[in-house]
Scaffold this active site. Structure first.
Site: not given
Length: 394
Positions: A173-176, A179
């Site tokens: 979740v953190a990556d998305m 982004a």
């Protein structure tokens, strides 16, 4: 009303993409979807994500989803000749995106200060675990690390209600979020540049992104609530699970009508929205006494017809066959050297934006020669000399 002429919103915007893994590449993929020319700078051996499953004939569909529509330039950034080339390229680009640990770009001589000095109109976006400054800045941080430290994992555990330890997870979740927040900030910076004629730095921290997700929980931590928050989970049908969410009074009235359960209407525990929230689990047990005698499809058809929010619990692959999503055009074919596969399009429809048709995944360094010739005027001999010296990929 006149139909606007469609175009690509970011046509003419060039992006140097130094990012790896997921957060940076997804951000720049979204920029490419709006027409930006995204030039992915890869090491000679390519981005590690090219090795990640699922793969077909040695080509990663995971990598392809995140990097289709970009151009690939392969070079060894540890070589001063490569750094010199990047500094020349920076004079001709609008945006730089990187998601290395803070300090990595500085050690290469490609930090924000250096590149903004070369091109004062540059938008330099850095995505990291904890931001570019502060005591935690140099800590290694993948998405799952930030999920744990932000409180997200324990929040999910608490809402599950039947666990003593946080669950294992692999949805980053953190990556998305990182982004998407970076993508939005870049748009704002580009708009601001039209009036100031100046670039700027953008510092996106995955920790900050995750805490922005925990809106209710951060307020609850300061002001403890007097009644528990309802949590939404499955109820059993005869052949599967579904979720039923009668949140508003209108939803609840529709639920009572659809299920013809007098107990729901007459029980004082469910008389008001506040009472229903406080006794949500008891209400769902009554609902389950109705759903468990019927098939999943029968339950959903009946409840939706009455206006009750509900849905089956599907597998992700079920979406690929969902007629509503197919009709909406959510999926498209992505092409790489192994053939084609189904990829997902950005979650927006814009009346004035032309859909980008380039869904080709670049091979490692596929565009090195053409980019350097087009942007810097390098001759074939220049290119061959740099290639022979190990500065550029083959």
């Amino acid at each position: 009303m006149n139909t606007p002429l469609k175009s690509n919103a970011l046509t003419g915007i060039r992006v140097l993409d130094f990012s790896i893994m997921m957060a940076g590449p997804y951000c720049t993929r979204l920029l490419a979807e709006l027409g930006a020319d995204v030039i992915k700078i890869e090491p000679l051996e390519g981005d590690d994500m090219r090795l990640r499953e699922p793969r077909r004939e040695g080509r990663s569909a995971y990598f392809g989803q995140l990097n289709a529509g970009k151009r690939s330039v392969a070079m060894d950034l540890k070589r001063p000749e490569a750094v010199a080339l990047i500094k020349q390229l920076v004079q001709h680009v609008d945006v730089v995106v990187e998601n290395f640990r803070p300090g990595a770009m500085e050690r290469l001589g490609l930090d924000a200060g250096t590149l903004l000095n070369i091109n004062p109109r540059l938008i330099y976006c850095s995505i990291s675990g904890y931001g570019q400054t502060g005591a935690s800045a140099d800590q290694a941080a993948y998405a799952m690390i930030v999920h744990a430290e932000s409180g997200f994992d324990r929040t999910v555990m608490r809402y599950a209600g039947d666990r003593e330890h946080p669950a294992h997870a692999a949805v980053f979740v953190a990556d998305m979020l990182g982004a998407i927040f970076a993508f939005g900030a870049i748009q704002a910076a580009l708009i601001q540049r039209t009036s100031t004629n100046k670039g700027q730095t953008i510092d996106v921290a995955l920790m900050d992104c995750m805490l922005n997700l925990l809106v209710y929980e951060l307020q609850e931590a300061q002001f403890p609530v007097t009644s528990p928050r309802p949590t939404y989970g499955p109820v059993r049908a005869a052949d599967g699970d579904l979720i039923v969410a009668p949140i508003t009074s209108r939803n609840f009235d529709a639920l009572c009508t659809a299920t013809e359960q007098r107990k729901l209407r007459e029980d004082p525990r469910f008389a008001t929205m506040v009472e229903r929230n406080a006794n949500w689990d008891a209400m769902m047990r009554l609902v389950e006494s109705w759903t468990s005698k019927r098939s999943q499809k029968e339950c959903i058809d009946c409840l939706r017809a009455a206006g009750v929010p509900c849905a089956p619990y599907n597998e992700p692959g079920d979406a690929l066959k969902n007629p509503t999503l197919l009709e909406r055009g959510l999926f498209s074919k992505i092409e790489d050297a192994a053939g084609s596969f189904t990829g997902i399009n950005p979650p927006w429809k814009m009346s004035g934006i032309q859909e980008v048709t380039s869904n080709q995944v670049p091979e490692i360094g596929e565009h090195t020669h053409i980019v350097l010739k087009e942007m810097l005027g390098l001759s074939t001999k220049d290119f061959q000399d740099l290639q022979s010296a190990g500065v550029l990929g083959r």
